[in-house]
Design a protein around this motif. Structure first.
Motif, mmCIF file in Angstrom:
data_model
loop_
_atom_site.group_PDB
_atom_site.id
_atom_site.type_symbol
_atom_site.label_atom_id
_atom_site.label_comp_id
_atom_site.label_asym_id
_atom_site.label_seq_id
_atom_site.Cartn_x
_atom_site.Cartn_y
_atom_site.Cartn_z
ATOM 1 N N TYR A 1 82.873 46.030 -54.520
ATOM 2 C CA TYR A 1 82.992 45.163 -53.334
ATOM 3 C C TYR A 1 83.654 43.844 -53.707
ATOM 4 N N TRP A 2 83.189 43.269 -54.813
ATOM 5 C CA TRP A 2 83.722 41.957 -55.204
ATOM 6 C C TRP A 2 85.218 42.070 -55.528
ATOM 7 N N ALA A 3 85.594 43.112 -56.270
ATOM 8 C CA ALA A 3 87.005 43.327 -56.595
ATOM 9 C C ALA A 3 87.803 43.528 -55.300
ATOM 10 N N GLY A 4 87.249 44.281 -54.378
ATOM 11 C CA GLY A 4 87.941 44.582 -53.126
ATOM 12 C C GLY A 4 88.161 43.344 -52.270
ATOM 13 N N PHE A 5 87.129 42.548 -52.088
ATOM 14 C CA PHE A 5 87.276 41.336 -51.273
ATOM 15 C C PHE A 5 88.289 40.384 -51.914
ATOM 16 N N LYS A 6 88.225 40.253 -53.221
ATOM 17 C CA LYS A 6 89.164 39.348 -53.905
ATOM 18 C C LYS A 6 90.605 39.823 -53.700
ATOM 19 N N GLN A 7 90.794 41.114 -53.767
ATOM 20 C CA GLN A 7 92.143 41.669 -53.664
ATOM 21 C C GLN A 7 92.693 41.590 -52.236
ATOM 22 N N TYR A 8 91.831 41.781 -51.244
ATOM 23 C CA TYR A 8 92.310 41.973 -49.866
ATOM 24 C C TYR A 8 92.793 40.682 -49.209
ATOM 25 N N GLY A 9 92.287 39.550 -49.707
ATOM 26 C CA GLY A 9 92.778 38.271 -49.214
ATOM 27 C C GLY A 9 92.355 37.900 -47.806
ATOM 28 N N LYS A 10 91.198 38.421 -47.371
ATOM 29 C CA LYS A 10 90.697 38.050 -46.040
ATOM 30 C C LYS A 10 89.405 37.243 -46.150
ATOM 31 N N GLY A 11 89.286 36.512 -47.224
ATOM 32 C CA GLY A 11 88.084 35.692 -47.412
ATOM 33 C C GLY A 11 87.081 36.384 -48.316
ATOM 34 N N LEU A 12 86.103 35.593 -48.781
ATOM 35 C CA LEU A 12 85.113 36.106 -49.732
ATOM 36 C C LEU A 12 83.711 35.885 -49.209
ATOM 37 N N PRO A 13 82.869 36.913 -49.285
ATOM 38 C CA PRO A 13 81.466 36.712 -48.891
ATOM 39 C C PRO A 13 80.664 36.188 -50.078
ATOM 40 N N GLN A 14 79.495 35.629 -49.803
ATOM 41 C CA GLN A 14 78.516 35.424 -50.867
ATOM 42 C C GLN A 14 77.767 36.739 -50.991
ATOM 43 N N ILE A 15 77.548 37.170 -52.214
ATOM 44 C CA ILE A 15 76.947 38.497 -52.392
ATOM 45 C C ILE A 15 75.494 38.382 -52.839
ATOM 46 N N LEU A 16 74.630 39.074 -52.086
ATOM 47 C CA LEU A 16 73.227 39.175 -52.464
ATOM 48 C C LEU A 16 72.989 40.594 -52.967
ATOM 49 N N GLY A 17 72.844 40.739 -54.280
ATOM 50 C CA GLY A 17 72.551 42.040 -54.883
ATOM 51 C C GLY A 17 71.045 42.176 -55.022
#
Ligand code: AN7
Length: 344
Positions: free
Chosen positions: A194-210
């Motif tokens: 997910y983190w790699a995907g959000f970074k790559q897609y360029g539509k903003g980044l979420p804060q991730i709660l694992g």
């Protein structure tokens, strides 16, 4: 255009070798379901990314279409994985589709019945290991280093490529990344993806709660857990292969990794089911984490867009429900008996 599966849809964003030969069951494209009652309780806009609606009932199909497509394309004949259950069923299905032999190693006696049945139905050779998932993973790593058998656990980089697509879908539907993404963490392939995907897609980044289960929370404790235990058998993992990357994703995103109790997990499972979304226990961990963070005051949901990733379908683990309830009442096949029972 007709939907042709993840690899076709997101090809330009996936790093897959030339020789990749697409093996697809039209996975992905899962719904992002609004949860108005959860919203009322917590404030904020809350959506469930319902990954249980993939072909074999879990998110694993996203990574598996990529891993099997690559393996098949380079001429592999046999694939192998260690699994708490969902990876096994997914590997078995995609291997069957590709005409490959599949071997799956599971921890003895600890795999939910719907997952085991799936692996068998799709034709995998299922082997139980007298040990944990982590022991099984060490064995498959060793055999794939010494033989031509292909490894399809999430150590395989193509699994991560495929699993990135869920973040793309979320951005496509919402128009941008959510503020928060809550998800369970086991072997830590999914949070990494997910983190790699959000970074790559360029539509903003979420804060991730694992979210890990308290009885198997190596990333929260800061050391491996020898004998992990939890009702959420999918994430009963003491030594996550991508643990470092999971911690990095949480930290870089301004989020964190926390642990919740089995009771909190089962309570979140009931909350989701009471709004029409039945997921297996591990899949409810993301919501359990959100509940815990909100209750402790660390997190304010109001005004936030939150995606809760529900990784596997409830039908994977029916026993967890049926074993905790009495069998349905039996009555004669008579109208009077029915009215007597239900009241009119
Ligand atoms: C429903 O199937 O590890 O953190 O062998 O089945 O990417 O490992 C399953 C993991 C979450 C954790 N939810 O994902 C396996 C296996 C469900 C899962 C996870 C799993 P990762």
């Amino acid at each position: 255009m007709t939907y042709q599966g993840l690899i076709s849809r997101y090809k330009q964003y996936l790093e897959l070798p030339e020789h990749t030969q697409i093996i697809s069951l039209l996975e992905g494209n899962t719904p992002l379901i609004p949860m108005p009652r959860l919203e009322e309780e917590f404030g904020g806009e809350i959506f469930v990314k319902y990954e249980g609606l993939n072909p074999t009932g879990s998110f694993k199909d996203r990574g598996m279409t990529a891993a099997i497509s690559e393996a098949a394309g380079r001429g592999a004949k046999t694939v192998i994985c260690a699994s708490t259950g969902n990876t096994a069923a997914s590997a078995a299905a995609y291997a069957a589709r590709a005409g490959l032999r599949s071997i799956v190693l599971i921890p003895e006696g600890k795999v939910a019945v719907g997952k085991l049945a799936g692996a068998i139905a799709y034709g995998a050779e299922v082997i139980q290991i007298q040990g944990s998932f982590d022991d099984a993973l060490s064995l498959v790593v060793e055999i794939t280093q010494k033989t031509p058998i292909a490894l399809v656990n999430s150590i395989n980089p193509y699994r991560i490529e495929g699993q990135k697509t869920s973040s793309f879908e979320i951005c496509d539907v919402l128009g941008s990344a959510p503020d928060w993404l809550c998800l369970p963490v086991g072997n830590a392939g999914n949070i990494t993806s997910y983190w790699a995907g959000f970074k790559q897609y360029g539509k903003g980044l979420p804060q991730i709660l694992g979210v890990q289960a308290a009885g198997s929370a190596p990333l929260v404790l800061g050391h491996p857990v020898e004998k992990p235990e939890t009702v959420a058998t999918a994430i009963r993992i003491g030594k996550p292969a991508r643990g470092e990357q999971a911690l990095e994703a949480a930290q870089q995103s301004g989020g964190k990794i926390i642990a919740v109790s089995d009771e909190e997990i089962l309570s979140a499972q009931r909350m989701l089911a009471s709004e029409g979304v039945w997921v297996e226990p591990a899949s409810a961990a993301g919501l359990a984490g959100l509940v815990a963070e909100t209750a402790s005051g660390t997190f304010e949901a109001k005004g936030k867009k939150i995606v809760v990733v529900c990784t596997g379908h409830g039908m994977k683990d029916p026993s967890i429900i049926t074993e905790s309830f009495n069998a349905p009442q039996v009555i004669p096949a008579k109208y009077e008996a029915l009215v007597d029972l239900v009241g009119a």
